[in-house]
Design a protein around this motif. Structure first.
Motif, short mmCIF file in Angstrom:
data_model
loop_
_atom_site.label_atom_id
_atom_site.label_comp_id
_atom_site.label_asym_id
_atom_site.label_seq_id
_atom_site.Cartn_x
_atom_site.Cartn_y
_atom_site.Cartn_z
N SER A 19 0.81 -1.22 0.00
CA SER A 19 0.00 0.00 0.00
C SER A 19 0.84 1.26 0.00
O SER A 19 0.30 2.36 0.04
CB SER A 19 -0.91 0.02 1.23
N GLN A 29 -3.35 6.35 10.66
CA GLN A 29 -4.59 5.76 10.17
C GLN A 29 -5.19 4.76 11.15
O GLN A 29 -6.41 4.58 11.17
CB GLN A 29 -4.36 5.07 8.82
N SER A 30 -4.35 4.11 11.94
CA SER A 30 -4.83 3.03 12.81
C SER A 30 -4.99 3.43 14.27
O SER A 30 -5.72 2.78 15.02
CB SER A 30 -3.89 1.83 12.73
N SER A 56 -6.02 -3.45 11.00
CA SER A 56 -6.73 -3.86 9.79
C SER A 56 -7.68 -2.77 9.32
O SER A 56 -7.76 -2.49 8.13
CB SER A 56 -7.46 -5.19 9.99
N ASN A 57 -8.39 -2.14 10.25
CA ASN A 57 -9.28 -1.04 9.87
C ASN A 57 -8.50 0.14 9.32
O ASN A 57 -8.92 0.78 8.37
CB ASN A 57 -10.14 -0.62 11.05
N LYS A 60 -7.62 -0.66 5.96
CA LYS A 60 -8.83 -0.93 5.17
C LYS A 60 -8.74 -2.30 4.49
O LYS A 60 -9.05 -2.45 3.30
CB LYS A 60 -9.08 0.18 4.16
N HIS A 124 -16.10 -4.16 12.10
CA HIS A 124 -15.40 -4.75 10.97
C HIS A 124 -15.66 -3.89 9.73
O HIS A 124 -16.40 -2.90 9.80
CB HIS A 124 -15.86 -6.18 10.73
N LEU A 125 -15.11 -4.30 8.60
CA LEU A 125 -15.33 -3.57 7.36
C LEU A 125 -16.82 -3.51 7.03
O LEU A 125 -17.58 -4.42 7.38
CB LEU A 125 -14.57 -4.24 6.21
N LYS A 126 -17.23 -2.45 6.34
CA LYS A 126 -18.64 -2.24 6.01
C LYS A 126 -19.22 -3.46 5.31
O LYS A 126 -18.64 -4.01 4.40
CB LYS A 126 -18.78 -1.00 5.12
N ASP A 161 -20.39 -4.64 11.30
CA ASP A 161 -19.69 -3.41 10.93
C ASP A 161 -20.01 -2.28 11.90
O ASP A 161 -19.87 -1.11 11.58
CB ASP A 161 -19.97 -3.02 9.48
N ASN A 182 -16.99 -11.45 4.62
CA ASN A 182 -16.57 -10.12 4.14
C ASN A 182 -17.07 -9.94 2.72
O ASN A 182 -16.63 -10.65 1.82
CB ASN A 182 -15.03 -10.02 4.16
#
Length: 183
Positions: A19, A29-30, A56-57, A60, A124-126, A161, A182
């Motif tokens: 990334s 970011q975290s 992880s969030n 992303k 968690h992710l959306k 999420d 996911n």
């Protein structure tokens, strides 16, 4: 077989470099300090589940991208050979049986929650959905503002999420399987 800390270290470093993120950028970011991230990437840290969710969030990516093991055409997983991720001072043990490899879109976990234990999970992710089956004990699951009591032989599905938590309300260790889907 590599320890979970070694697997996590390699995956975080690989994902961060892919990334093109510096440690400073990932820290921003975290919400995990640069020194902690560096320690984890060297395999010297022992990150909690909460710390890994923040990473992880922040990146992303699905949580499982941090715990995925190298691929083989088949895999027999022995619980006795896995290093669990710990929460609540070791009273919550989360074993990553089959992490999401980025193509499968789901992951399978085995959890043991000792009597009186509690774990609050980051969102968690959306769009992520959790499927939990309790095999022994009794677990209070809070998903958003709603609480559910899930007992041995029962299963629950909910949108993950949003912040959610697990509390062992029984007298014995609760054992459960969790599948994260996911989208």
């Amino acid at each position: 077989m590599d320890t979970m800390n070694a697997i996590v270290a390699k995956n975080i470093k690989r994902l961060r470099e892919e990334s093109k993120l510096s440690l400073d950028a990932l820290a921003r970011q975290s919400g995990v300090s640069k020194s902690m991230l560096a320690q984890i990437e060297r395999g010297e840290g022992n990150p909690t589940l909460s710390t890994l969710w923040k990473i992880s969030n922040g990146m992303k990516v699905p949580f499982d991208a941090l715990t995925v093991r190298p691929k083989a055409p088949y895999e027999i997983v022995k619980l006795s050979e896995l290093q669990p991720l710990l929460e609540d001072e070791g009273k919550v043990k989360n074993y990553s049986l089959f992490p999401d490899d980025g193509n499968r879109r789901f992951a399978v976990y085995y959890l043991e929650l000792e009597r009186g234990s509690f774990w609050r999970s980051e969102p968690h992710l959306k769009g992520t959905t959790e499927f939990i089956t309790v095999f022994s004990g009794r677990v209070e699951v809070q998903a958003g503002k709603i609480q559910f009591l899930v007992e041995a032989g029962e299963s629950i599905r909910f949108q993950a999420d949003t912040a959610h938590s697990y509390r062992n309300t029984g007298e014995d260790t609760a054992v459960l399987h969790m599948i994260l889907f996911n989208p």
